[in-house]
Scaffold this active site. Structure first.
Site, mmCIF file in Angstrom:
data_model
loop_
_atom_site.group_PDB
_atom_site.id
_atom_site.type_symbol
_atom_site.label_atom_id
_atom_site.label_comp_id
_atom_site.label_asym_id
_atom_site.label_seq_id
_atom_site.Cartn_x
_atom_site.Cartn_y
_atom_site.Cartn_z
ATOM 1 N N ARG A 1 1.507 -2.204 -3.035
ATOM 2 C CA ARG A 1 0.378 -1.904 -2.138
ATOM 3 C C ARG A 1 -0.871 -1.571 -2.941
ATOM 4 O O ARG A 1 -1.954 -2.121 -2.699
ATOM 5 C CB ARG A 1 0.730 -0.721 -1.224
ATOM 6 C CG ARG A 1 -0.484 -0.168 -0.468
ATOM 7 C CD ARG A 1 -0.163 1.111 0.259
ATOM 8 N NE ARG A 1 0.316 2.193 -0.589
ATOM 9 C CZ ARG A 1 -0.479 2.992 -1.316
ATOM 10 N NH1 ARG A 1 -1.791 2.830 -1.314
ATOM 11 N NH2 ARG A 1 0.044 3.960 -2.052
ATOM 12 N N ARG A 2 -0.745 -0.659 -3.899
ATOM 13 C CA ARG A 2 -1.904 -0.284 -4.694
ATOM 14 C C ARG A 2 -2.435 -1.477 -5.489
ATOM 15 O O ARG A 2 -3.647 -1.646 -5.651
ATOM 16 C CB ARG A 2 -1.543 0.872 -5.630
ATOM 17 C CG ARG A 2 -1.324 2.196 -4.909
ATOM 18 C CD ARG A 2 -0.774 3.250 -5.857
ATOM 19 N NE ARG A 2 -0.587 4.541 -5.186
ATOM 20 C CZ ARG A 2 0.275 5.454 -5.563
ATOM 21 N NH1 ARG A 2 1.079 5.234 -6.610
ATOM 22 N NH2 ARG A 2 0.381 6.609 -4.907
ATOM 23 N N CYS B 1 10.559 -2.319 1.550
ATOM 24 C CA CYS B 1 9.953 -1.363 0.616
ATOM 25 C C CYS B 1 8.871 -1.994 -0.248
ATOM 26 O O CYS B 1 7.942 -1.307 -0.683
ATOM 27 C CB CYS B 1 11.030 -0.765 -0.274
ATOM 28 S SG CYS B 1 12.176 0.342 0.578
ATOM 29 N N ARG C 1 5.556 1.956 -14.920
ATOM 30 C CA ARG C 1 6.620 2.881 -14.553
ATOM 31 C C ARG C 1 6.491 4.118 -15.428
ATOM 32 O O ARG C 1 5.710 4.173 -16.346
ATOM 33 C CB ARG C 1 8.001 2.241 -14.743
ATOM 34 C CG ARG C 1 8.329 1.126 -13.782
ATOM 35 C CD ARG C 1 8.429 1.567 -12.327
ATOM 36 N NE ARG C 1 9.279 2.732 -12.150
ATOM 37 C CZ ARG C 1 10.614 2.719 -12.089
ATOM 38 N NH1 ARG C 1 11.265 1.584 -12.224
ATOM 39 N NH2 ARG C 1 11.289 3.834 -11.900
ATOM 40 N N ARG D 1 2.184 8.338 -17.632
ATOM 41 C CA ARG D 1 1.157 7.425 -17.107
ATOM 42 C C ARG D 1 -0.233 7.912 -17.497
ATOM 43 O O ARG D 1 -1.089 7.123 -17.914
ATOM 44 C CB ARG D 1 1.290 7.308 -15.592
ATOM 45 C CG ARG D 1 2.595 6.679 -15.154
ATOM 46 C CD ARG D 1 2.647 6.479 -13.648
ATOM 47 N NE ARG D 1 3.982 6.095 -13.205
ATOM 48 C CZ ARG D 1 4.240 5.423 -12.089
ATOM 49 N NH1 ARG D 1 3.254 5.079 -11.284
ATOM 50 N NH2 ARG D 1 5.471 5.108 -11.755
ATOM 51 N N LYS E 1 7.638 9.093 1.354
ATOM 52 C CA LYS E 1 7.222 7.716 1.112
ATOM 53 C C LYS E 1 8.305 6.914 0.383
ATOM 54 O O LYS E 1 8.283 5.676 0.403
ATOM 55 C CB LYS E 1 5.923 7.672 0.309
ATOM 56 C CG LYS E 1 6.021 8.151 -1.118
ATOM 57 C CD LYS E 1 4.660 8.089 -1.812
ATOM 58 C CE LYS E 1 4.730 8.575 -3.257
ATOM 59 N NZ LYS E 1 5.601 7.754 -4.109
ATOM 60 N N ASP E 2 9.244 7.597 -0.281
ATOM 61 C CA ASP E 2 10.315 6.917 -1.001
ATOM 62 C C ASP E 2 11.553 6.677 -0.144
ATOM 63 O O ASP E 2 12.530 6.091 -0.618
ATOM 64 C CB ASP E 2 10.734 7.738 -2.224
ATOM 65 C CG ASP E 2 9.650 7.795 -3.287
ATOM 66 O OD1 ASP E 2 8.791 6.907 -3.297
ATOM 67 O OD2 ASP E 2 9.678 8.741 -4.096
ATOM 68 N N SER F 1 3.021 0.198 -7.747
ATOM 69 C CA SER F 1 3.075 -0.022 -6.307
ATOM 70 C C SER F 1 2.481 -1.378 -5.923
ATOM 71 O O SER F 1 1.304 -1.635 -6.215
ATOM 72 C CB SER F 1 2.307 1.096 -5.588
ATOM 73 O OG SER F 1 1.943 0.725 -4.279
#
Length: 330
Positions: free
Chosen positions: A142-143, A257, A160, A166, A94-95, A140
């Protein structure tokens, strides 16, 4: 790496074998992922060592959108591979930008981990149970958009740091929840932190999420080479074909991206489902599409590619280019 004509044995190490240098990011998650690949290479009879490589994404605390998207994790690894400092590299797929790097090729995709996103919330709460005004962290786009689309009453903040840092922000009460990949948590042995797994059909994830990519120099992808044979032995065809189809959707959309796009698939013996969602940055509007794919014997990859193209075309026809920043393939 100097090539050897001797064929790979089924087990054990050959006397005098040259050690395979496996490049990886130095984070705990990257080392855990690459460690699995190293162990599999060793099981094939090839000595292998991990070579940590520092990337811009590892040292910068800026948001991914500010420093160039997820591709910032791949650049240093690719440079080390192209320069001959390592023999192959492992990425979280995904990266990895959709566009190939000159002289390099993704030659293998091992068996894929669960591709879902996971909510890790305080007090064991699910997303629907978090109170209005809850603060949820994610790095993200998207998230972020997906969270806003489903819970417009929560606050989403940029995040981050590594997995442990996290999760610590939830444990310490600074955040009510974070959204992480199930695969990363599984590889680090931290599934105990998951309070809800978000289903792919409702919450498509990053293209290739849960999969690893083994990238090599083009000459080493030849199955006649030692590296080529190793990578072929580690590849899971279903994982490879599914992840490739997901990334093909991004390529067809010319999605950069930072574009808030989710793409996911489930692969069966003779059929598959592809899902995709394109979101307005920051959330508030989205386009969802789904394709069911079937194939004759031996035709899975071709059928998935055709379905990926059709799915992307449906999204574009529905106005995806007006909703999200497309036309910036990376």
């Amino acid at each position: 790496m100097r090539e050897r004509a001797t064929r790979l044995p089924t087990g054990g190490r050959r006397a005098g074998a040259v050690t395979v240098r496996l490049g990886t990011r130095g984070s705990a998650l990257a080392l855990a992922q690459a460690g699995r690949v190293r162990d599999a290479i060793v099981a094939l009879g090839e000595p292998c060592e991990l070579v940590p490589v520092t990337t811009v994404g590892d040292v910068s605390r800026a948001s991914l959108a500010q420093i160039g998207g997820t591709g910032v994790f791949a650049g240093a690894l690719r440079s080390a591979l192209a320069a001959g400092e390592v023999d192959l590299v492992v990425h979280s797929l995904k990266d990895l930008p959709v566009a190939p790097a000159p002289g390099l090729v993704v030659a293998g995709v091992p068996e894929r981990e669960d591709a879902r996103d996971a909510l890790c919330a305080r007090d064991g709460l699910a997303l629907a149970d978090l109170p209005a005004g809850a603060v949820i962290g994610t790095g993200s786009p998207r998230r972020h958009a997906q969270l806003v689309d489903r819970r417009a009453d929560v606050e989403v903040v940029d995040l981050r740091g590594n997995v442990d840092s996290r999760l610590a922000r939830v444990r310490d009460g600074e955040l009510d929840a974070v959204v992480l990949s199930w695969a990363g948590l599984a590889r680090l042995g931290r599934l105990d932190a998951v309070t809800e797994a978000l289903p792919l059909d409702e919450w498509p994830t990053a293209a290739g999420q849960g999969a690893l990519a083994i990238e090599v120099r083009e000459a080493d992808a030849d199955p006649a080479t030692t590296i080529g044979r190793v990578v072929a032995a580690l590849t899971d065809p279903a994982a490879r074909d599914g992840a490739h189809a997901e990334r093909r959707v991004l390529g067809r959309l010319e999605a950069g991206c930072a574009a808030p796009i989710g793409v996911a698939s489930t692969i069966g013996d003779d059929d598959a489902v592809l899902w995709a969602s394109v979101h307005r940055p920051g959330g508030g509007d989205r386009i969802d599409r789904r394709r069911v794919v079937t194939w004759a014997a031996g035709g899975r990859a071709e059928a998935l590619d055709a379905a990926a193209d059709a799915l992307a075309d449906e999204l574009l026809a529905a106005g995806a280019a007006e909703l999200a920043p497309l036309g910036a393939a990376s």
